[in-house]
Design a protein around this motif. Structure first.
Motif: not given
Length: 357
Positions: A294-306, A337-348
């Motif tokens: 909501n803040l940054a837009g979905a294209e600026h969010v990803g996964i960094g599990t630690d 679907k596009q948003t989810i694919k971005g978060i999972l990896g395409l954004n990074n």
């Protein structure tokens, strides 16, 4: 969360590029030399669980403890990097080293898992840009500027000695971006973050950070930080560790300096045993994703599990094999679907293309 994974989530996850920008598995590899192609009964990551989790690429973070001198830290880092190389060579049917985004794509196309190397703790460079450049030649493509303590040139979230980033610290950021290294601001102080923003010419990222508005913890990013990083093309990769997701904010890295290292048989046991507490709900993690999106837009969010860097994670996401459930959570949250694919990896992947070539 539901215990059964939906067929829709399985299909979407399997067809997506999945990138985890921070796991601490290199410490496991160095100190225990595990049989990495078997499902291990310790830690959170191995080849079978990477495969089950649908992970296509991951940053293996070379974690630098706060004991000893900076030169001791450098020696440890080189040993950990060597352990990554040896593991890739030993399990070459499954793993390969990626130095560029083209490498990453080619490795994934071959059905292997692309391994990228990052450093967690900037003191490794011992205040020497020459060492920084040689680390790049060794394959390092990202550095978390600080860990628990301040370095000689940048403050951490819980150790503020310099008032932010020093003049030499600015030269580190500039040099990293010139040679093709991602600048990682997870763990830095708020003032250090803003100093990095001012001197960075290319996008920066947080390899494993959560949202402070959702969970008040000095390791988490403020709304203003998330927006500023996104406006410059960066990505916040949400951390899965319990203390940063929800619950008692003292759980996590807040009190690392008081750990009795004598109780642990090796550094890996210290990593996976250092943060106890109760596992947060799956919905608590989704709340961080919703807030960042909501803040940054979905294209600026990803996964960094630690994963392999703590002991307690959200219910249902106990190790890296469970990542498809995150996709299921995104579907149930109504994301496209596009948003989810971005978060999972395409954004990074886009970030890597712009930062390391």
């Amino acid at each position: 969360m539901d215990s059964k994974l939906s067929g829709k989530a399985k299909a979407l996850h399997n067809e997506s590029l999945v990138i985890d920008t921070h796991i601490d598995t290199a410490t496991h590899l160095l100190w225990r030399e595990p049989k990495f192609d078997t499902r291990l009964n310790v830690g959170h990551v191995d080849i079978p669980r990477l495969r089950e989790g649908g992970v296509n690429a991951a940053f293996f973070a070379v974690w630098i403890d706060e004991v000893g001198s900076d030169l001791d830290a450098l020696r440890l880092a080189v040993r950990e990097i060597d352990s990554i190389y040896r593991t890739i060579e030993k399990y070459s049917d499954d793993l390969d080293l990626a130095l560029t985004t083209n490498d990453l794509k080619n490795i994934v196309d071959k059905g292997k898992i692309a391994i990228m190397i990052s450093i967690e703790g900037g003191r490794i460079i011992d205040n020497d840009l020459g060492i920084l450049r040689m680390l790049h030649r060794l394959g390092v493509r990202s550095i978390t500027l600080a860990w628990t303590n301040a370095t000689g040139w940048v403050d951490s979230h819980q150790d503020e000695k310099h008032g932010g980033l020093t003049t030499f610290g600015e030269s580190v950021v500039i040099e990293m971006q010139q040679i093709g290294m991602l600048v990682d601001i997870s763990h830095v102080s708020d003032k250090s973050f803003w100093d990095v923003i001012k001197c960075a010419d290319r996008p920066i990222f947080a390899s494993h950070s959560c949202c402070r508005a959702v969970q008040k913890h000095s390791r988490n990013m403020t709304d203003e930080m998330i927006v500023a990083m996104a406006e410059r093309g960066g990505v916040i990769n949400i951390n899965f560790v319990a203390g940063f997701v929800g619950g008692d904010p003292s759980v996590g890295y807040q009190k690392n300096e008081s750990l009795d290292r004598a109780q642990f048989k090796d550094p890996f046991e210290m990593l996976i045993g250092k943060s106890g507490g109760i596992s947060p709900k799956f919905s608590n993690l989704i709340e961080h994703y919703n807030h960042a999106i909501n803040l940054a837009g979905a294209e600026h969010v990803g996964i960094g599990t630690d994963y392999d860097g703590a002991s307690t994670f959200p219910i249902g996401l106990e190790d890296i094999s469970k990542l498809p459930y995150l996709t299921d959570g995104f579907i149930k949250s109504g994301y496209s679907k596009q948003t989810i694919k971005g978060i999972l990896g395409l954004n990074n992947l886009k970030l890597l293309c712009e930062s390391i070539n």
